[in-house]
Design a protein around this motif. Structure first.
Motif, PDB file in Angstrom:
ATOM      1  N   GLY A 161    -100.024 -36.987-111.076  1.00 14.69           N
ATOM      2  CA  GLY A 161     -99.241 -36.279-112.698  1.00 14.69           C
ATOM      3  C   GLY A 161     -98.768 -35.049-112.904  1.00 14.69           C
ATOM      4  O   GLY A 161     -98.807 -34.264-113.207  1.00 14.69           O
ATOM      5  N   ARG A 167     -96.062 -35.104-108.184  1.00  7.71           N
ATOM      6  CA  ARG A 167     -94.905 -34.920-108.058  1.00  7.71           C
ATOM      7  C   ARG A 167     -93.895 -35.717-106.764  1.00  7.71           C
ATOM      8  O   ARG A 167     -92.884 -36.541-107.439  1.00  7.71           O
ATOM      9  CB  ARG A 167     -95.102 -33.785-108.540  1.00  7.71           C
ATOM     10  N   ARG A 170     -93.982 -39.330-106.746  1.00  3.34           N
ATOM     11  CA  ARG A 170     -93.175 -39.344-107.735  1.00  3.34           C
ATOM     12  C   ARG A 170     -91.891 -39.546-107.742  1.00  3.34           C
ATOM     13  O   ARG A 170     -91.108 -40.313-107.915  1.00  3.34           O
ATOM     14  CB  ARG A 170     -94.122 -39.528-108.867  1.00  3.34           C
TER      15      ARG A 170
END
Lengths: 288, 330, 399
Positions: A161, A167, A170
């Protein structure tokens, strides 16, 4: 028989098992989520770390919680070699080939462990005092295991996160092509994800050594629990892994106590079959 | 292999198979008893590999649960032998039929593909083992029937050969029939197959039933041959993995692949056994072989040989016609 | 240098492998000359979950055969051993035995660990009319098959279960008993016999629970047992199961007044770090068992393996090898039939007691109950073999 103490103890047993399941499933889910590769050798990373901690304790008296940390760099080296030599070549390969190549790797690592240390069941003789809460007994090492598991989850949440590379991980997981177009170095993301999975498994290996036996095929038995968790939670979903592990661990413990200890072995397989057939996207996945 | 429709052509196409069968039939006469036993194992691998290759190779349906059918066949034949008739043929065929009739347990998984189908079938195979351990309690309290074969009898070999030959013949017929063509279309693209009118679910059901029947026969024979079974040994994961393994080594989706793979692996195992008494080495080689074959020669022994042969043939043809045909790497 | 030796070793083995294959291709085996070695086959698990036990069994066989060979062999002939790994698996066992008999030409088989491989292995040797001597197989059915070439050092389950039940009834006098057995046939049979005998002798029912053999986790079973508050828990499992049970009993706070297990709790590497004091055990042999034969054996074992304590796996295998060598000395002819006939007339002392076989090939033997006291097992029952009184206090757990 249906007393409150038994119920409480059963749930605690289930959560303790879930903390181990989570360690193997996080590795599986991360790697699958980003690379679409099912790594059957994930359990063997755990097995090797378990042996590492076992020998450090037996030969040099190193505290297992210290070796838990020491195992991480060792596992990163192994993980990187495996990633470069094998996993990278499997990206986009046939499902069958991915499955069998990583299965081959798993067998090879098991064979090597057996060659070096024999197939004996070994125990790491490390104890912490148990806690008594009412009539429920909490084994010391299991309580610490649950704590370690929470710490790993917190780290993962921070990493995914709040860091740049997290990031990117993700982004790649949700849309590989899109991420690539936006300039994400997906190769770096792949390597990072794989190593992250390996490191989590290494931590899990020491947790395993503290509560189970250490032997060459200990990871092979766990990988199927990992499958069940990952399928239940939705392939590649981290939240799914957390919920899936708890559901599997507690269900197994309940079946064990209230139905039949033999049938508790069936829970994981039943979960795999039923979820795949009825809701292939799992609890937290989106329909594909 | 292209077969023409004239009777003479068919016979010509069959000739190599008949020669191979004749050689296989003569082989045990020259083998000591122990090697005959090894040959029986090899033929069992051939049967399991060929039947797995039908669904896994030609139809592209990754099944990792064949042990379920092997175990069902084994228990089917043992229970028949114990309670109905000790006749060998009857009990083995009953084993095959019972296994074939259990194919519908796979139906719910038919909508799955690739790794998902693999995991579902795997879960099914393992569940059968757990259930069998519950139904036939006591890990070692398996079924025991009087031993059928004399110690120096060649009969087990010919039984195993018969079952393998039957499976190969059924397989050969399947892939040359409409069913086979349809299945290969399913492997490439099942949506497209459906759109051109291939009854996908029906075809899958048939090919899995054929595989289950052959695997059940093998299980039934194995049980009577050994005279003793328990859930642990007949529902073992090995019976799911070995057929895949020999097929991959030999060449997935080729007719000869599983046969060559089985012979190769059994011989290698015997040689290893002579070289080392450390069993772990066997496991290491098994894993290494799987890894190397998939990373380096994914087409297996037969697939790779065919590719090399084709390249040489192409080059020769090129030379004869006087111009070079570029070799296209695939 | 080391590499060279390894290479030579490998080349030598390759030559042997090729030679053996070539030899076996000849249909006729030349009649043995007087100075030829006597060939004996060993089948034990050397891989898989039972490999650790298998290696100790192998150690016991070798210990005696080496001893015999060093003192000149049997009638001037050395004994040559051929070993095969059967993974304690029923199928692998058949091909291992087949290989030893038809390829190596052994005249007797020293058997495996566990009932399943012993069942199928002895079936094969029976067909070849070659004696099979088991050291570690206790299932009842083994001796109900009418085999003539099968001999077993294990005296079987019932004498053990009845001895244990009598000890419970006479000494412990428990009010509430929990029984926990594995899913293996010998264990299920044993618990049934124990329950019947205890009901008869003390009028107490056993609440039974089951677990899969070699399980790493018994927390469910133990949670259930704990809720029943028994004052005796009797466990029927493998050595690793004993270790799992004790460890998790401790973790879950299950501490009945008496704990009884089979075999030696310390036998498995999985038991590291546990304190066994007051745990009760039942077997036909314990380290330090009085008797001249056993004292001699333990001396030999400790000289050969100074770092290890004599264990129950090796000693029974040693006894099996003794029985075989004795039969070879008495046999009219060194072949399957001759050795079998000599075996059936066996009557010699061994470290595990007198070896004498019943009609069905099973050794007649007696069991004793021992208890760990100050880190070592002492025999507490029956009266005739007792070296100390049973301590009736709770188990304390870890060191």
């Amino acid at each position: 028989m249906l007393s409150f103490e038994v119920l409480g103890q059963t749930i605690v047993n289930g959560i303790a098992a879930a903390s181990i399941y989570m360690m193997i499933s996080l590795g599986l889910a991360l790697v699958f989520g980003v690379m679409r590769v099912v790594n059957l050798a994930q359990g063997e990373f755990m097995m090797l770390a378990a042996f590492g901690s076992f020998w450090l304790f037996t030969l040099y008296g190193v505290d297992p919680y210290l070796s838990m940390v020491a195992m991480i760099p060792a596992s990163l080296l192994l993980g990187y070699a495996v990633y470069r030599l094998i996993i990278r070549r499997l990206l986009g390969a046939d499902d069958i080939n991915q499955f069998l190549a990583t299965f081959g790797l798993a067998l090879m690592l098991q064979g090597i462990a057996q060659y070096l240390w024999s197939a004996d069941l070994r125990r790491l003789p490390y104890v912490l005092p148990s806690l008594e809460v009412g009539d429920v007994t909490l084994a010391g090492v299991r309580v610490v295991n649950i704590g370690v598991c929470l710490a790993v989850l917190a780290f993962l949440a921070w990493f995914l996160g709040w860091t740049g590379i997290g990031r990117s991980v993700r982004a790649t997981a949700s849309n590989r092509m899109g991420a690539m177009l936006c300039g994400v170095d997906v190769r770096r993301v792949d390597a990072t994800t794989f190593l992250l999975g390996t490191a989590i498994s290494a931590v899990g290996g020491t947790m395993l050594a503290l509560v189970y036996f250490v032997y060459p095929s200990v990871g092979a038995g766990l990988i199927f629990k990992g499958f069940a968790v990952v399928i239940l939670g939705g392939m590649g979903s981290i939240a799914g892994v957390i919920v899936g592990s708890l559901v599997l661990g507690i269900t197994e413990a309940m079946v064990n106590v209230y139905v039949s200890s033999q049938l508790s072995a069936l829970v994981a397989f039943a979960v795999i079959f039923i979820v795949l057939v009825s809701r292939p996207q799992g609890l937290f996945g989106t329909a594909r | 292999m292209t077969s023409s429709s004239t009777p003479g052509g068919t016979l010509l196409a069959l000739l190599p198979w008949l020669v191979a069968l004749a050689i296989a039939a003569a082989v045990p006469l020259f083998l000591p008893i122990y090697m005959q036993r090894v040959a029986v194992t090899c033929l069992m691998f051939v049967t399991l590999g060929v039947s797995w290759n039908l669904s896994g190779g030609f139809a592209g349906q990754l099944s990792l649960g064949q042990a379920a059918f092997f175990g069902i066949g084994a228990y089917g034949s043992m229970i028949t032998a114990e309670h109905v008739t000790s006749d060998l043929l009857t009990s083995i065929v009953v084993g095959g039929i019972v296994a074939g009739l259990c194919t519908p347990i796979l139906f719910p998984a038919f909508r799955l593909r690739g790794i998902y189908l693999g995991m579902a079938t795997f879960a099914l195979g393992e569940s059968m083992r757990v259930v069998a351990e519950k139904v036939f309690p006591g890990e070692a309290s398996g079924l025991h029937t009087p031993v059928v074969f004399a110690v120096d009898s060649l009969a087990p070999y010919y039984w195993a050969l018969g079952i393998a030959a039957f499976t190969i013949a059924v397989g050969a017929w399947t892939i040359r029939s409409r069913l086979g063509l349809g299945l290969m279309t399913v492997r490439e693209d099942d949506q497209a197959a459906r759109s051109i009118g291939v009854p996908v679910a029906l075809y899958k059901a048939i090919v899995f039933a054929i595989g289950a029947f052959a695997t059940g026969l093998a299980g039934g024979f194995y049980a009577r041959y050994l005279g003793f079974i328990d859930p642990h040994s007949v529902f073992h994961l090995d019976h799911s993995i070995n057929p895949v393994f020999v097929t991959i080594i030999g060449g997935i989706g080729t007719e000869l692949g599983p046969i060559v793979g089985a012979i190769f692996w059994v011989i290698l195992q015997e040689v290893l056994r002579g070289l080392t008494d450390t069993p772990a080495v066997n496991t290491i080689i098994y894993g290494l072989l799987l890894l190397v074959v998939i990373l380096v020669v994914p087409r297996g022994i037969v697939g790779e040989s065919q590719a090399i042969w084709r390249r040489i043939a192409d080059r020769r043809r090129g030379r004869r016609t006087g111009k070079e045909i570029p070799v296209v790497a695939d | 240098m080391a590499a060279r030796t390894a290479f030579q070793n490998l080349a030598g083995r390759l030559a042997i492998a090729v030679g053996a294959t070539a030899l076996s291709l000849c249909a006729h085996v030349a009649p043995a000359a007087a100075a030829d070695p006597i060939k004996v086959g060993i089948v034990v698990p050397l891989s898989g979950a039972q490999a650790g036990s298998g290696e100790l069994v192998l150690r016991g066989y070798r210990l005696h055969i080496d001893e015999v060979n060093a003192s000149g062999g049997v009638a001037g002939r050395k004994i040559e051993l051929f070993t095969e790994d059967d993974r304690a698996d029923a199928t692998t066992s058949t091909s291992a035995v087949e290989k030893l008999i038809s390829q190596r030409g052994v005249v007797a088989i020293l058997g495996s660990y566990g009932s399943a491989p012993t069942t199928t292995g002895s079936d094969v040797s029976e067909r070849h009319k070659i004696p099979y001597i088991a050291a570690h197989a206790g299932e009842l059915r083994l001796h109900q098959r009418g085999l003539r070439f099968f001999f077993n050092i294990h005296p079987g389950g019932p004498p053990r279960d009845v001895a244990l039940a009598t000890f419970f009834a006479e000494v412990l006098k428990p009010k509430s008993v929990a029984g926990l057995h594995s899913n293996q046939a010998w264990s299920i049979e044993g618990m049934k016999t124990l329950a019947t005998a205890l009901k008869e002798k003390a009028g107490v029912e056993i609440r039974q629970d089951e677990f899969p053999a070699n399980t790493p986790d018994m927390s469910g079973q133990l949670t259930r047992i704990k809720a029943g508050k028994p004052d005796l828990v009797s466990l029927y499992g493998l050595d690793s199961d004993n270790a799992t049970f004790l460890r998790q009993a401790l973790e879950l706070g299950l501490n009945p007044r008496h704990i009884s297990v089979l075999g030696d709790v310390r036998a498995s590497k999985a038991a590291a770090g546990l304190n066994f004091d007051t745990v009760l055990m039942c077997d036909d042999w314990f380290v330090g068992l009085p008797g001249a034969e056993n004292e001699k054996y333990e001396r030999l074992y400790r000289t050969k393996f100074p770092k290890d304590t004599p264990d129950r796996f090796a000693v029974k295998a040693y006894a099996a090898a003794q029985v075989l060598v004795d039969a070879l000395k008495r046999a009219r002819s060194i072949d399957g039939q001759g050795v079998r006939d000599a075996l059936s007339a066996t009557d010699i002392p061994t470290p595990v007691g007198q070896a004498k076989f019943k009609e069905d090939g099973q050794r007649l033997g007696t069991f004793v109950v021992a208890q760990y006291q100050k880190g070592a097992p002492v025999v507490v029952y029956p009266e005739s073999a007792r070296t100390s009184d049973a301590q009736l206090r709770n188990w304390r757990g870890f060191r």
